[in-house]
Design an enzyme around this catalytic site. Structure first.
Site, PDB file in Angstrom:
ATOM      1  N   LYS A  66      29.827  34.921  31.158  1.00  0.00           N
ATOM      2  CA  LYS A  66      31.244  34.741  30.811  1.00  0.00           C
ATOM      3  C   LYS A  66      31.668  33.466  31.514  1.00  0.00           C
ATOM      4  O   LYS A  66      31.822  33.412  32.723  1.00  0.00           O
ATOM      5  CB  LYS A  66      32.071  35.938  31.305  1.00  0.00           C
ATOM      6  CG  LYS A  66      33.325  36.212  30.515  1.00  0.00           C
ATOM      7  CD  LYS A  66      34.356  35.097  30.534  1.00  0.00           C
ATOM      8  CE  LYS A  66      35.310  35.219  31.690  1.00  0.00           C
ATOM      9  NZ  LYS A  66      36.203  34.021  31.785  1.00  0.00           N
ATOM     10  N   CYS A  79      34.372  25.720  46.841  1.00  0.00           N
ATOM     11  CA  CYS A  79      34.375  26.889  47.722  1.00  0.00           C
ATOM     12  C   CYS A  79      33.921  26.523  49.125  1.00  0.00           C
ATOM     13  O   CYS A  79      34.415  27.040  50.104  1.00  0.00           O
ATOM     14  CB  CYS A  79      33.487  27.964  47.143  1.00  0.00           C
ATOM     15  SG  CYS A  79      31.847  27.362  46.778  1.00  0.00           S
ATOM     16  N   GLU A 120      42.657  29.501  51.714  1.00  0.00           N
ATOM     17  CA  GLU A 120      42.024  28.429  50.947  1.00  0.00           C
ATOM     18  C   GLU A 120      43.117  27.672  50.185  1.00  0.00           C
ATOM     19  O   GLU A 120      43.868  28.269  49.416  1.00  0.00           O
ATOM     20  CB  GLU A 120      41.074  29.098  49.963  1.00  0.00           C
ATOM     21  CG  GLU A 120      39.993  28.218  49.466  1.00  0.00           C
ATOM     22  CD  GLU A 120      38.985  29.021  48.652  1.00  0.00           C
ATOM     23  OE1 GLU A 120      39.368  29.992  47.987  1.00  0.00           O
ATOM     24  OE2 GLU A 120      37.806  28.640  48.676  1.00  0.00           O
TER      25      GLU A 120
HETATM   26  P1  NAD Z   1      38.831  33.343  39.587  1.00  0.00           P
HETATM   27  O1  NAD Z   1      38.473  34.461  40.474  1.00  0.00           O
HETATM   28  O2  NAD Z   1      40.219  33.276  39.096  1.00  0.00           O
HETATM   29  O3  NAD Z   1      37.930  33.328  38.272  1.00  0.00           O
HETATM   30  C1  NAD Z   1      36.533  33.311  38.308  1.00  0.00           C
HETATM   31  C2  NAD Z   1      36.006  33.891  37.024  1.00  0.00           C
HETATM   32  O4  NAD Z   1      36.375  35.258  36.969  1.00  0.00           O
HETATM   33  C3  NAD Z   1      36.554  33.258  35.744  1.00  0.00           C
HETATM   34  O5  NAD Z   1      35.546  33.233  34.763  1.00  0.00           O
HETATM   35  C4  NAD Z   1      37.636  34.228  35.328  1.00  0.00           C
HETATM   36  O6  NAD Z   1      37.886  34.220  33.938  1.00  0.00           O
HETATM   37  C5  NAD Z   1      37.036  35.549  35.737  1.00  0.00           C
HETATM   38  N1  NAD Z   1      37.994  36.628  35.976  1.00  0.00           N
HETATM   39  C6  NAD Z   1      39.319  36.539  36.248  1.00  0.00           C
HETATM   40  N2  NAD Z   1      39.857  37.779  36.374  1.00  0.00           N
HETATM   41  C7  NAD Z   1      38.842  38.665  36.185  1.00  0.00           C
HETATM   42  C8  NAD Z   1      38.745  40.077  36.234  1.00  0.00           C
HETATM   43  N3  NAD Z   1      39.815  40.852  36.465  1.00  0.00           N
HETATM   44  N4  NAD Z   1      37.543  40.653  36.037  1.00  0.00           N
HETATM   45  C9  NAD Z   1      36.434  39.885  35.814  1.00  0.00           C
HETATM   46  N5  NAD Z   1      36.479  38.554  35.742  1.00  0.00           N
HETATM   47  C10 NAD Z   1      37.655  37.934  35.941  1.00  0.00           C
HETATM   48  O7  NAD Z   1      38.384  32.057  40.373  1.00  0.00           O
HETATM   49  P2  NAD Z   1      38.547  30.536  39.916  1.00  0.00           P
HETATM   50  O8  NAD Z   1      40.004  30.224  40.024  1.00  0.00           O
HETATM   51  O9  NAD Z   1      37.850  30.270  38.646  1.00  0.00           O
HETATM   52  O10 NAD Z   1      37.705  29.797  41.050  1.00  0.00           O
HETATM   53  C11 NAD Z   1      38.263  29.458  42.249  1.00  0.00           C
HETATM   54  C12 NAD Z   1      37.796  30.372  43.356  1.00  0.00           C
HETATM   55  O11 NAD Z   1      36.375  30.566  43.303  1.00  0.00           O
HETATM   56  C13 NAD Z   1      38.041  29.813  44.723  1.00  0.00           C
HETATM   57  O12 NAD Z   1      38.548  30.827  45.551  1.00  0.00           O
HETATM   58  C14 NAD Z   1      36.682  29.357  45.215  1.00  0.00           C
HETATM   59  O13 NAD Z   1      36.525  29.328  46.569  1.00  0.00           O
HETATM   60  C15 NAD Z   1      35.789  30.327  44.573  1.00  0.00           C
HETATM   61  N6  NAD Z   1      34.439  29.754  44.375  1.00  0.00           N
HETATM   62  C16 NAD Z   1      33.408  30.217  45.122  1.00  0.00           C
HETATM   63  C17 NAD Z   1      32.149  29.672  44.993  1.00  0.00           C
HETATM   64  C18 NAD Z   1      31.009  30.182  45.806  1.00  0.00           C
HETATM   65  O14 NAD Z   1      29.870  29.971  45.437  1.00  0.00           O
HETATM   66  N7  NAD Z   1      31.246  30.850  46.921  1.00  0.00           N
HETATM   67  C19 NAD Z   1      31.912  28.661  44.066  1.00  0.00           C
HETATM   68  C20 NAD Z   1      32.973  28.212  43.305  1.00  0.00           C
HETATM   69  C21 NAD Z   1      34.234  28.796  43.462  1.00  0.00           C
END
Ligand code: NAD
Length: 481
Positions: free
Chosen positions: A174, A283, A382
């Site tokens: 996804k 991240c 963050e």
């Molecule tokens: P997000 O949690 O909003 O979304 C991530 C993914 O989850 C997207 O594909 C989104 O559509 C999906 N999603 C949203 N709600 C959901 C639900 N209820 N159930 C299942 N899936 C759902 O995060 P984002 O805004 O895309 O990314 C930013 C965040 O991700 C930051 O906090 C960052 O630190 C973190 N991040 C972590 C890493 C890592 O490897 N540790 C890497 C990149 C980003």
């Protein structure tokens, strides 16, 4: 404008409800494509196709070294289309073009690394008694779900999908609704491989709908999620209801700890790069700067000078810093900037930048915040922008306390020439990765990556990630009279 499709059971399809989502270029705000708004039904079709493919003999009979060859073929396709993909990632995410290239190069390396590993994950034999052979095999888990964030799409899809396919699983991705473009290209490459239908599926759409349906689907056998803590908790809860394991890569508030005996120029460079990469929307961004008190004025002065020299522009112009993803993210970052004005001082930056020709993008000056307490939201949460918060410490003990003072524990940088101090801190820091006199070690395809505490659990990248996609079976065989 391109109209993309999802890929389910070997076919390119629209959403079952016919709805679509616009995809924008963060640098300009222009709509560049639209994607199907995947529904619960679409997710079910993809998961059931993946389940069927997993249990069919056709995929099972693809030998480990042949799965490796498939992954090498994807690496070759990525390499052949490197320019197009780097540009696409830049247009989709907003990052400077050089960073788009770096991401594509990392994706190529993931497919090569896991392609090479496909026939090298071995089992064990256990000596128990005469007349009994006991062996342990690692089998594929089954249907693996991969939920991807918007900030590093091609890298993050590649690292987990390559490991899952290497081990013989089937896959449902996804992609992030904001940045699906390179995921779509990767899907094209998988479609061209001629895999059995259902081995690789790609769903687009919103998290609350498609993401939630995928993480809670009873036929999924493992969920890999990268994203925010809040969503990670929801994903883990949904998976737990089906007794399904999850790998969570969540956020960070990673410190760079700078001692007065560091190599000053290299440290300035490392500290600045660690926070400006992808406009701080990383991240593992080094978003806290901890400086030895006696060295603060000298060191911070150099960092401020470097910040002032950085150029902010559209990703495709390939300067130092691109835009924030969208208005919503920008406003979130600006709330932190306003809080900093109330609680401490803005040392440099803090203002929106208007970039000629790219008026629809949301750009922020690289920003340094000082004078806030270690308990402040600015020290704990963050920010996800090019914003660095500064603290000082008197000695190693205080540096350690500050480094470990947030709920996160993803990455830490230590900058010193004192090897004893470096080893001591590395052993006491609560972070999944510790870097001494560098930050990131060139992308780290081979190195385990993941968090302590709220930065998540389980590890991605490196050899260890292969085990996410296997389940252990013990077989005991009695022989003889
Ligand atoms: P997000 O949690 O909003 O979304 C991530 C993914 O989850 C997207 O594909 C989104 O559509 C999906 N999603 C949203 N709600 C959901 C639900 N209820 N159930 C299942 N899936 C759902 O995060 P984002 O805004 O895309 O990314 C930013 C965040 O991700 C930051 O906090 C960052 O630190 C973190 N991040 C972590 C890493 C890592 O490897 N540790 C890497 C990149 C980003």
């Amino acid at each position: 404008m391109e109209r993309l499709k999802m890929f389910i059971n070997g076919e390119w399809v629209e959403s079952s409800n016919g709805e679509a989502i616009d995809v924008k270029n963060p640098s300009s705000g222009e709509v560049i494509a639209s994607i199907p708004c995947g529904t619960k039904e679409d997710v079910s079709s993809a998961v059931e196709a993946a389940k069927k493919a997993f249990h069919d003999e056709e995929w099972r009979k693809v030998n480990p070294h042949e799965r490796g060859d498939l992954l090498f073929a994807i690496a070759d396709k990525l390499k052949a289309n490197r320019d197009e993909l780097a540009k696409l990632e830049t247009i989709d995410v907003g990052k400077p073009l050089a960073q788009g290239y770096a991401d594509v190069d990392a994706a190529i390396r993931y497919f090569r690394f896991y392609g090479g590993a496909a026939d090298k994950v071995m089992g064990d034999t256990i000596p128990i008694e005469d007349g009994l052979i006991d062996y342990v095999v690692r089998e594929p888990v089954g249907v693996t779900a991969h939920i991807i964030p918007w900030n590093y799409p091609i890298q993050i899809i590649s690292r987990s999908v390559a490991a899952a396919i290497a081990m013989g699983n089937t896959v449902v991705v996804k992609s992030a609704e904001d940045t699906p473009m390179t995921a779509n290209k990767l899907t094209e490459y998988f479609a061209e491989l001629g895999l059995p239908n259902g081995v690789f599926n790609h769903i687009t759409g919103y998290g609350f709908e498609a993401g939630a349906a995928l993480s809670g689907h009873p036929s999924v056998n493992h969920v890999t999620f990268t994203g925010s803590v809040q969503t990670g908790v929801a994903v883990a809860q949904a998976a737990t209801a089906n007794v399904v394991p999850v790998t969570l890569e969540l956020g960070g508030k990673s410190p760079n700890i700078v001692f007065a005996d560091c190599d000053v120029e290299k440290t300035v460079d490392g500290v600045v790069r660690a926070i400006i990469q992808n406009a701080g929307q990383t991240c593992s961004a080094g978003s806290r700067l901890l400086i030895e008190e006696s060295f603060k004025d000298e060191f911070l002065g150099k960092v401020v000078n470097r910040f002032k020299s950085l150029e902010v522009n559209a990703g495709i112009e390939d300067k130092d810093i691109g835009p924030i993803l969208n208005e919503k993210q920008f406003n979130r970052v600006m709330e932190f900037v306003e809080l900093a004005k109330a609680e401490g001082q803005i040392v440099t930056g803090g203002n929106r930048v208007h970039v000629d020709g790219y008026e629809g993008g949301y750009y922020l000056e690289p920003t340094i915040i000082d004078g806030v307490s270690p308990e402040s939201k600015l020290a704990q949460e963050e920010i996800f922008g090019p914003v660095l918060t500064v603290f000082t410490f008197k000695d190693t003990k205080e540096a350690l306390e500050l480094a470990n003072s947030t709920e996160y524990g993803l990455v830490t940088g230590i900058w010193t020439k004192d090897i004893n101090r470096a080893h001591y801190l590395a052993s006491r820091i609560d972070a999944g990765q510790v870097f001494v006199n560098n930050y990131g070690a060139g992308g780290g395809v081979q190195m385990p990556f993941g968090g302590y505490r709220k930065s998540g659990f389980g590890r991605e990248k490196g050899w260890i990630a292969l085990y996410n996609y296997t389940v252990v079976k013990n077989v005991a065989i009695k022989y003889g009279d």
